[in-house]
Structures are given as C-alpha cells and as structure tokens.
Write a protein that holds these residues in place. Structure first.
Motif, mmCIF file in Angstrom:
data_model
loop_
_atom_site.group_PDB
_atom_site.id
_atom_site.type_symbol
_atom_site.label_atom_id
_atom_site.label_comp_id
_atom_site.label_asym_id
_atom_site.label_seq_id
_atom_site.Cartn_x
_atom_site.Cartn_y
_atom_site.Cartn_z
ATOM 1 N N LEU A 226 0.858 -1.185 0.000
ATOM 2 C CA LEU A 226 0.000 0.000 0.000
ATOM 3 C C LEU A 226 0.896 1.238 0.000
ATOM 4 N N LEU A 227 0.714 2.099 -0.997
ATOM 5 C CA LEU A 227 1.490 3.336 -1.135
ATOM 6 C C LEU A 227 0.655 4.507 -0.629
ATOM 7 N N ALA A 228 1.270 5.366 0.218
ATOM 8 C CA ALA A 228 0.585 6.535 0.782
ATOM 9 C C ALA A 228 1.553 7.705 0.865
ATOM 10 N N ASN A 229 1.000 8.874 1.131
ATOM 11 C CA ASN A 229 1.823 10.069 1.318
ATOM 12 C C ASN A 229 2.706 9.940 2.550
ATOM 13 N N PRO A 230 3.780 10.757 2.637
ATOM 14 C CA PRO A 230 4.585 10.749 3.851
ATOM 15 C C PRO A 230 3.729 11.104 5.069
ATOM 16 N N LEU A 231 4.120 10.584 6.209
ATOM 17 C CA LEU A 231 3.374 10.870 7.437
ATOM 18 C C LEU A 231 3.392 12.359 7.771
ATOM 19 N N GLY A 232 4.448 13.059 7.354
ATOM 20 C CA GLY A 232 4.494 14.496 7.604
ATOM 21 C C GLY A 232 3.388 15.255 6.893
ATOM 22 N N ASP A 233 2.968 14.792 5.705
ATOM 23 C CA ASP A 233 1.852 15.435 4.993
ATOM 24 C C ASP A 233 0.536 15.222 5.729
ATOM 25 N N MET A 234 0.380 14.068 6.316
ATOM 26 C CA MET A 234 -0.867 13.760 7.018
ATOM 27 C C MET A 234 -0.943 14.436 8.379
ATOM 28 N N ASN A 235 0.206 14.805 8.924
ATOM 29 C CA ASN A 235 0.235 15.372 10.273
ATOM 30 C C ASN A 235 0.069 16.894 10.264
ATOM 31 N N GLN A 236 -0.363 17.465 9.140
ATOM 32 C CA GLN A 236 -0.561 18.898 9.037
ATOM 33 C C GLN A 236 -1.966 19.279 9.508
ATOM 34 N N PRO A 237 -2.116 20.379 10.299
ATOM 35 C CA PRO A 237 -3.452 20.819 10.746
ATOM 36 C C PRO A 237 -4.187 21.575 9.641
ATOM 37 N N SER A 238 -4.468 20.888 8.565
ATOM 38 C CA SER A 238 -5.133 21.516 7.422
ATOM 39 C C SER A 238 -6.155 20.542 6.849
ATOM 40 N N GLU A 239 -6.955 21.047 5.919
ATOM 41 C CA GLU A 239 -7.955 20.202 5.273
ATOM 42 C C GLU A 239 -7.298 19.091 4.465
ATOM 43 N N GLU A 240 -6.150 19.416 3.851
ATOM 44 C CA GLU A 240 -5.451 18.396 3.080
ATOM 45 C C GLU A 240 -4.934 17.276 3.980
ATOM 46 N N GLY A 241 -4.398 17.650 5.154
ATOM 47 C CA GLY A 241 -3.937 16.636 6.094
ATOM 48 C C GLY A 241 -5.065 15.721 6.540
ATOM 49 N N LYS A 242 -6.222 16.318 6.820
ATOM 50 C CA LYS A 242 -7.374 15.513 7.230
ATOM 51 C C LYS A 242 -7.835 14.596 6.101
ATOM 52 N N MET A 243 -7.799 15.110 4.874
ATOM 53 C CA MET A 243 -8.229 14.304 3.736
ATOM 54 C C MET A 243 -7.306 13.097 3.541
ATOM 55 N N LEU A 244 -5.977 13.317 3.657
ATOM 56 C CA LEU A 244 -5.027 12.217 3.474
ATOM 57 C C LEU A 244 -5.192 11.161 4.563
ATOM 58 N N LYS A 245 -5.398 11.586 5.799
ATOM 59 C CA LYS A 245 -5.618 10.621 6.880
ATOM 60 C C LYS A 245 -6.907 9.826 6.656
ATOM 61 N N GLY A 246 -7.929 10.493 6.129
ATOM 62 C CA GLY A 246 -9.172 9.783 5.834
ATOM 63 C C GLY A 246 -9.006 8.742 4.738
ATOM 64 N N LYS A 247 -8.242 9.081 3.714
ATOM 65 C CA LYS A 247 -8.007 8.107 2.643
ATOM 66 C C LYS A 247 -7.210 6.909 3.154
ATOM 67 N N LEU A 248 -6.194 7.181 3.980
ATOM 68 C CA LEU A 248 -5.392 6.083 4.514
ATOM 69 C C LEU A 248 -6.227 5.199 5.429
ATOM 70 N N TRP A 249 -7.056 5.794 6.234
ATOM 71 C CA TRP A 249 -7.874 5.003 7.157
ATOM 72 C C TRP A 249 -8.843 4.079 6.402
ATOM 73 N N GLY A 250 -9.378 4.578 5.315
ATOM 74 C CA GLY A 250 -10.259 3.720 4.509
ATOM 75 C C GLY A 250 -9.518 2.521 3.936
ATOM 76 N N CYS A 251 -8.270 2.710 3.546
ATOM 77 C CA CYS A 251 -7.478 1.586 3.021
ATOM 78 C C CYS A 251 -7.061 0.623 4.128
ATOM 79 N N LEU A 252 -6.705 1.150 5.306
ATOM 80 C CA LEU A 252 -6.273 0.291 6.409
ATOM 81 C C LEU A 252 -7.413 -0.595 6.912
ATOM 82 N N LYS A 253 -8.629 -0.068 6.942
ATOM 83 C CA LYS A 253 -9.773 -0.879 7.392
ATOM 84 C C LYS A 253 -9.971 -2.073 6.470
#
Length: 258
Positions: A226-253
C-alpha cells in the motif's frame, strides 16, 4: 536748306536710335558699355541671366561646404530615381546581465529521494535495523534523513493509526529507507513481510518491478503493498492533512479487515 528738309538714310537713323537707348548717364561713349557690363558683380546680374543652363550649372557648382554637397547629392539621387540613403541607426548596447542570486533550496516534501533499485537483490545483503518486534509481519517503510526512524510527532500519529487497526509497535517493523536501502526480496527473506506500507516511498525504490497508484492495495509475490503520502503530509493541521488521513484510514480498514 533747313534741318527739317534733311533726310538721313534709314541705317543711320537706326544707329542713332540704338545709341540713345543703350547708353546711360554713366558713360555716353558707346565703347564703354561692354566694359561696364564686364566689371559688374555676378550678384548684380538680372534674374533673366540666371535662366540659362550654363548659369544654372555655375550656380549649383559655386556652393561649397557640407550643406551644398548634401543638397547636390540629394538632387542627383532624386533625378536618378534611386532610393534615398538614410542614416544608419546606432546599435543599441547589449542588455546588462544581472548576476543570478543564490539558488533557493526547495523545501523537503517527505518523499524519498533514494534511487530506484534493480529488481534483483544485492549480493551483500545485511540484516535490517527496524523499530518494533515484527510479531505480525507488517513492514512499514518510511523516509526521514534527519532521524533514526521518525520524528516524535509522526511516530505518535503512526501509533494512533496502529491502535485503530488493533495493532501496536510490537506487531510491526518500521524501517527508515534513508539510513538503509530496502529491497522487497530481503523483506520477504528477513522479515517474512505479508503486508508492507510505503509512506513516501515509490515501488521502484525498493526494487519492485511494477508501479501502482497510491491508496490502492497491490498484491505481488505473496505480499500486499500500500502506497501513501509521507506521514508528515498527514500530520498537518489543514484540510489536506485531514483528507489524506481519511483516505489512509479507509485503506487500512480494508487491509486489516476492520
């Protein structure tokens, strides 16, 4: 005989008349008329005398200096029908080249800059150093040149994700690609990896002979990638960070059957 009865020949009368008309008060002697005309200045001649072709040529040739020569040349060009000669414009000076300033350093995005590895494993394979105990054969490959494994904030984020998947650090093996190149065949040999998460690592950078899009599972040689963005991109307090974490969570489930 009176004067009234004297009859002179017509030739004599014509000569007397001509003498009266030509002579003036300057000199009554007929022989001095031509002498006076020769002594006259050219400026005193009548305009009619300048009408002859010879006088016109003398008037054009009499001038000297740049103005006269320029006028004569322009007149000759007009008569000849040639194109006028325009003065050549002065060449513009070359633009001043400004010295380039120091190149700006591009910000580090978190994606791996490691070269692509060949599909065949290297001969001098060494044992990987990893964080965790690899109890469930889950390999997590990251790229962090300034750290042994991950910065504290990114490690906390990863721990929360694992906890949501009912996993902990004892179940996984975290390997930093920046400190040691990872090859997928060695993962299979040393860690018996069944699932591999690539955070900011392209498939060809671990020697995989295939490419696949991010956030989509890919099966190859008995392992799920499974390929994903760097964790630093997901750890940003922005809408993009939230979106990336949501996409990763859907794949992990889906990947861990949650």
């Amino acid at each position: 005989m009176s004067f009234e009865n004297i009859q002179l020949p017509s030739s004599v009368l014509s000569g007397l008349y001509k003498q009266v008309v030509v002579t003036d008060d300057y000199d009554q002697v007929p022989g001095k008329r031509e002498k006076r005309m020769e002594e006259m200045s050219p400026a005193a001649k009548t305009p009619q005398a300048m009408d002859s072709p010879q006088a016109a040529n003398q008037g054009l040739n009499a001038g000297s200096g740049p103005a006269s020569s320029t006028t004569t040349e322009a007149s000759n060009q007009a008569v000849a029908g040639s194109n006028p000669v325009f003065p050549t414009a002065a060449a513009e000076p070359p633009p001043v080249q400004q010295k380039a300033g120091p190149a700006l350093t591009a910000p580090v995005s978190g994606w791996s800059t490691s070269p692509s590895l060949p599909t065949t494993p290297p001969e001098d394979a060494t044992a990987y150093r990893f964080l965790g105990k690899n109890a469930k054969h889950v390999a997590i490959i990251v790229y962090s040149p300034a750290d042994a494994y991950l910065p504290d904030d990114q490690l906390q984020l990863l721990t929360k994700m694992l906890d949501a998947c009912k996993l902990n650090l004892g179940d996984v093996a975290i390997i930093n690609q920046a400190s040691h190149p990872v090859h997928f065949t060695q993962l299979a040999q040393q860690l018996k990896a069944e699932k591999t998460l690539l955070f900011g690592i392209q498939p060809e950078q671990i020697g995989l002979p295939l490419s696949f899009p991010a956030y989509k599972e890919q099966e190859y040689a008995g392992c799920t990638y499974l390929l994903a963005n760097p964790l630093g991109d997901m750890n940003q307090p922005s809408e993009e960070g939230k979106m990336l974490k949501g996409k990763l969570w859907g794949c992990l489930k889906k990947m861990f059957n949650i």
